[in-house]
Design a protein around this motif. Structure first.
Motif, mmCIF file in Angstrom:
data_model
loop_
_atom_site.group_PDB
_atom_site.id
_atom_site.type_symbol
_atom_site.label_atom_id
_atom_site.label_comp_id
_atom_site.label_asym_id
_atom_site.label_seq_id
_atom_site.Cartn_x
_atom_site.Cartn_y
_atom_site.Cartn_z
ATOM 1 N N GLY A 175 1.993 0.463 11.635
ATOM 2 C CA GLY A 175 1.374 0.028 10.380
ATOM 3 C C GLY A 175 0.129 0.841 10.045
ATOM 4 O O GLY A 175 -0.054 1.264 8.902
ATOM 5 N N LEU A 176 -0.719 1.073 11.037
ATOM 6 C CA LEU A 176 -1.938 1.865 10.817
ATOM 7 C C LEU A 176 -1.613 3.310 10.467
ATOM 8 O O LEU A 176 -2.267 3.922 9.609
ATOM 9 C CB LEU A 176 -2.827 1.814 12.070
ATOM 10 C CG LEU A 176 -3.449 0.448 12.398
ATOM 11 C CD1 LEU A 176 -4.155 0.505 13.749
ATOM 12 C CD2 LEU A 176 -4.425 0.027 11.309
ATOM 13 N N LEU A 177 -0.578 3.856 11.115
ATOM 14 C CA LEU A 177 -0.161 5.224 10.826
ATOM 15 C C LEU A 177 0.357 5.338 9.397
ATOM 16 O O LEU A 177 0.050 6.298 8.682
ATOM 17 C CB LEU A 177 0.932 5.648 11.823
ATOM 18 C CG LEU A 177 1.419 7.101 11.716
ATOM 19 C CD1 LEU A 177 0.276 8.070 12.012
ATOM 20 C CD2 LEU A 177 2.581 7.347 12.679
ATOM 21 N N GLY A 178 1.133 4.329 8.958
ATOM 22 C CA GLY A 178 1.649 4.318 7.588
ATOM 23 C C GLY A 178 0.529 4.261 6.566
ATOM 24 O O GLY A 178 0.577 4.955 5.541
ATOM 25 N N LEU A 179 -0.494 3.468 6.827
ATOM 26 C CA LEU A 179 -1.637 3.381 5.921
ATOM 27 C C LEU A 179 -2.377 4.709 5.831
ATOM 28 O O LEU A 179 -2.836 5.105 4.751
ATOM 29 C CB LEU A 179 -2.598 2.281 6.406
ATOM 30 C CG LEU A 179 -2.130 0.836 6.218
ATOM 31 C CD1 LEU A 179 -3.116 -0.126 6.886
ATOM 32 C CD2 LEU A 179 -1.991 0.499 4.746
ATOM 33 N N LYS A 180 -2.483 5.398 6.953
ATOM 34 C CA LYS A 180 -3.168 6.695 6.970
ATOM 35 C C LYS A 180 -2.424 7.718 6.107
ATOM 36 O O LYS A 180 -3.040 8.491 5.357
ATOM 37 C CB LYS A 180 -3.238 7.202 8.423
ATOM 38 C CG LYS A 180 -4.221 8.338 8.645
ATOM 39 C CD LYS A 180 -5.640 7.842 8.549
ATOM 40 C CE LYS A 180 -6.632 8.967 8.863
ATOM 41 N NZ LYS A 180 -8.025 8.536 8.674
ATOM 42 N N ILE A 181 -1.098 7.691 6.175
ATOM 43 C CA ILE A 181 -0.279 8.618 5.367
ATOM 44 C C ILE A 181 -0.419 8.293 3.885
ATOM 45 O O ILE A 181 -0.560 9.193 3.045
ATOM 46 C CB ILE A 181 1.202 8.545 5.811
ATOM 47 C CG1 ILE A 181 1.343 9.078 7.251
ATOM 48 C CG2 ILE A 181 2.091 9.320 4.859
ATOM 49 C CD1 ILE A 181 2.700 8.823 7.864
#
Length: 325
Positions: A175-181
């Motif tokens: 989830g955090l990685l998706g937000l960063k993208i």
């Protein structure tokens, strides 16, 4: 398939499944069990049921008062009666669609208090994060008090708690990685989503800029203390459960909380009365006694949410006529 039909099915099917499962559990039981269950419910002490209802209502009032501490740092002041009725309307909505009450609560507040929806909803998300922390604390306490029973259960069912924890941490990382993208995207739709997300974030950040943090913490502890007490006093309504320890009640509370949060108000694939009853069976109590506890608690609290939620729908526009005009 028609999108409207899909939306209706998403609401109706879980309810039908819950009703079917309850019917199946009851119809597959022996006549003696059904007679005993009905007898336990009929013989329940109304004094303790009333006490549980009063505790539940006080917790809702405390939640309505606590909300102002999150809205004040954003520059908004909400009337207490509007806050309370918005919360009760949300509880009523959750009986139809799980977690829809939070959205409707934000919409109601936006309509009658002129608070931007994304900011109001952001404060509701902050509330839910706080409530999740409290539930984790209660779950941990229940686990400590009933460690031996729970470890034996996990071993019997071949459940690895470390694997479950790893899966949760993995989902958080994704989830955090998706937000960063998404943050780096310039797509106009994603930009709109980001702007909406920033409004949510402003609402969520209000928990850190509160001037009355101790008052907020007091009401948070009070709300969850009342929730547990609301559960605890019902054991006195069922004669054969008087000796149930606080550890057993906490386990039932945790299981019941997950049932309420993942179903249509406790009726779905994990019906509240059935799963709460199963906790008492696990600890050696009669199935009819455990499920009587679940039915009495669920039935009384659901009834009060329906009545007060429906009255809130009626009185909100009446009490806010000038704002509507």
């Amino acid at each position: 398939m028609n999108p409207k039909l899909i939306k209706i099915l998403k609401i109706v099917l879980p309810l039908l499944l819950g009703v079917f499962l309850i019917w199946y559990f009851l119809s597959s039981a022996t006549p003696e069990y059904r007679t005993q269950l009905l007898q336990n419910i009929k013989n329940a002490d109304p004094l303790w049921i009333t006490a549980s209802l009063i505790l539940g209502i006080i917790s809702h009032l405390s939640r309505a008062y606590r909300w102002k501490f999150l809205l004040n740092p954003l520059g908004y002041t909400i009337k207490f009666h509007n806050s309370f009725m918005a919360i009760m309307i949300g509880y009523l909505a959750n009986l139809g669609v799980p977690r829809s009450g939070e959205v409707l609560r934000g919409i109601t507040t936006s309509t009658y208090e002129k608070i931007p929806f994304e900011k109001a909803f952001g404060t509701i998300v902050s509330e839910r994060i706080t409530d999740l922390i409290m539930l984790i604390i209660i779950t941990s306490t229940a686990g400590i008090l009933q460690t031996e029973y729970l470890l034996n259960f996990l071993e019997e069912k071949n459940i690895n708690p470390l694997f479950t924890l790893g899966a949760i941490l993995g989902l958080i990382f994704i989830g955090l990685l998706g937000l960063k993208i998404l943050q780096k995207s310039s797509n106009k739709w994603i930009v709109k989503i980001k702007d909406f997300g920033m409004g949510l974030l402003d609402g969520m950040k209000s928990i850190f800029s509160m001037k009355q943090k101790w008052a907020f913490l007091f009401h948070t502890i009070l709300i969850w203390f009342l929730y547990v007490l609301m559960f605890y006093v019902i054991k006195f309504a069922v004669p054969n459960l008087h000796d149930a320890s606080i550890g057993i009640i906490l386990v039932a509370f945790v299981v019941g909380s997950f049932s309420m949060s993942t179903t249509n108000g406790g009726i779905g694939i994990l019906p509240f009365p059935i799963v709460v009853g199963a906790v008492f069976v696990f600890f050696g109590y009669a199935k009819s006694d455990g499920e009587a506890f679940g039915w009495i608690l669920w039935g009384s609290q659901t009834a009060i949410n329906i009545v007060v939620g429906a009255l809130s729908f009626l009185f909100l526009p009446i009490l806010n006529r000038s704002k509507i005009k």
